[in-house]
Design a protein around this motif. Sequence first.
Motif, PDB file in Angstrom:
ATOM      1  N   ASP A  91     -53.869  97.444  65.518  1.00 43.70           N
ATOM      2  CA  ASP A  91     -54.366  98.010  66.108  1.00 43.70           C
ATOM      3  C   ASP A  91     -56.302  98.350  66.181  1.00 43.70           C
ATOM      4  N   LEU A  92     -56.301  98.041  64.427  1.00 42.43           N
ATOM      5  CA  LEU A  92     -58.095  97.721  64.515  1.00 42.43           C
ATOM      6  C   LEU A  92     -58.179  96.285  64.441  1.00 42.43           C
ATOM      7  N   ARG A  93     -57.599  95.395  64.304  1.00 43.49           N
ATOM      8  CA  ARG A  93     -57.612  94.094  64.903  1.00 43.49           C
ATOM      9  C   ARG A  93     -58.098  93.604  66.077  1.00 43.49           C
ATOM     10  N   ASN A  94     -57.408  95.030  67.089  1.00 45.49           N
ATOM     11  CA  ASN A  94     -57.848  94.559  68.765  1.00 45.49           C
ATOM     12  C   ASN A  94     -58.766  94.846  68.861  1.00 45.49           C
ATOM     13  N   LEU A  95     -58.966  95.900  68.099  1.00 48.50           N
ATOM     14  CA  LEU A  95     -60.114  96.970  68.909  1.00 48.50           C
ATOM     15  C   LEU A  95     -62.021  95.993  67.935  1.00 48.50           C
ATOM     16  N   MET A  96     -61.051  95.459  67.173  1.00 54.54           N
ATOM     17  CA  MET A  96     -62.333  94.622  66.699  1.00 54.54           C
ATOM     18  C   MET A  96     -62.823  93.221  67.560  1.00 54.54           C
ATOM     19  N   ASN A 148     -69.403  91.069  59.647  1.00 55.27           N
ATOM     20  CA  ASN A 148     -68.010  90.753  58.367  1.00 55.27           C
ATOM     21  C   ASN A 148     -66.243  90.822  59.917  1.00 55.27           C
ATOM     22  N   ALA A 149     -66.704  91.664  61.066  1.00 55.00           N
ATOM     23  CA  ALA A 149     -65.929  91.283  61.292  1.00 55.00           C
ATOM     24  C   ALA A 149     -65.265  90.068  62.457  1.00 55.00           C
ATOM     25  N   VAL A 150     -66.484  89.663  62.530  1.00 52.19           N
ATOM     26  CA  VAL A 150     -66.286  87.943  62.702  1.00 52.19           C
ATOM     27  C   VAL A 150     -65.026  86.903  61.701  1.00 52.19           C
ATOM     28  N   GLU A 151     -66.695  86.648  60.844  1.00 47.72           N
ATOM     29  CA  GLU A 151     -65.775  86.654  59.799  1.00 47.72           C
ATOM     30  C   GLU A 151     -64.462  86.601  59.751  1.00 47.72           C
ATOM     31  N   MET A 152     -63.786  87.834  59.392  1.00 52.49           N
ATOM     32  CA  MET A 152     -62.530  87.879  59.387  1.00 52.49           C
ATOM     33  C   MET A 152     -60.995  87.760  60.626  1.00 52.49           C
ATOM     34  N   LEU A 153     -61.877  87.620  61.605  1.00 54.34           N
ATOM     35  CA  LEU A 153     -61.539  87.030  62.723  1.00 54.34           C
ATOM     36  C   LEU A 153     -61.358  85.646  63.114  1.00 54.34           C
TER      37      LEU A 153
END
Length: 155
Positions: A91-96, A148-153
């Motif tokens: 759920d967190l990944r989808n929101l990011m 950070n979200a862009v890097e993680m995804l």
Amino acid sequence: MARMHTRRRGSSGSDRPVADDPPEWSDVEPDAIEERVLELADQGYDPSQIGMKLRDEGVKGVPVPDVKLATGKKLTEILEENDADPEFPEDLRNLMERAVRLRKHMQENPQDHSNKRALQNTEAKIRRLANYYRGDKLDDDFKYKHENAVEMLEE
């Protein structure tokens, strides 16, 4: 109960029927189900997608309506036991992913005020969910930032 970011009421959904045993027509062995779950996880499917695949395609052609009833364990528990669980909760990944898409849209369309509000709401949900998972499934020092979200995804 009201929705989080509007004044409207939420829509009610249907409840699953109460059941203690898996149906007779779905007599798949728990070990076969766990193998199929791990196989689908290796192929890159998320836990919710794995559940839908098991429901629709099943194991060797026999559908599995509820993994927990059939195996006694939740799908995410099976993944955690075999070290196949995703790095971030689904759920967190989808929101990011949604926030990254909205941020890109806002850079191209700076006057889109309704999507600016949607981005603010989405990032607020991410922060709230990160507080929930912090320490358990996320690092203690996890802080949501767009970069950070862009890097993680991308990983």
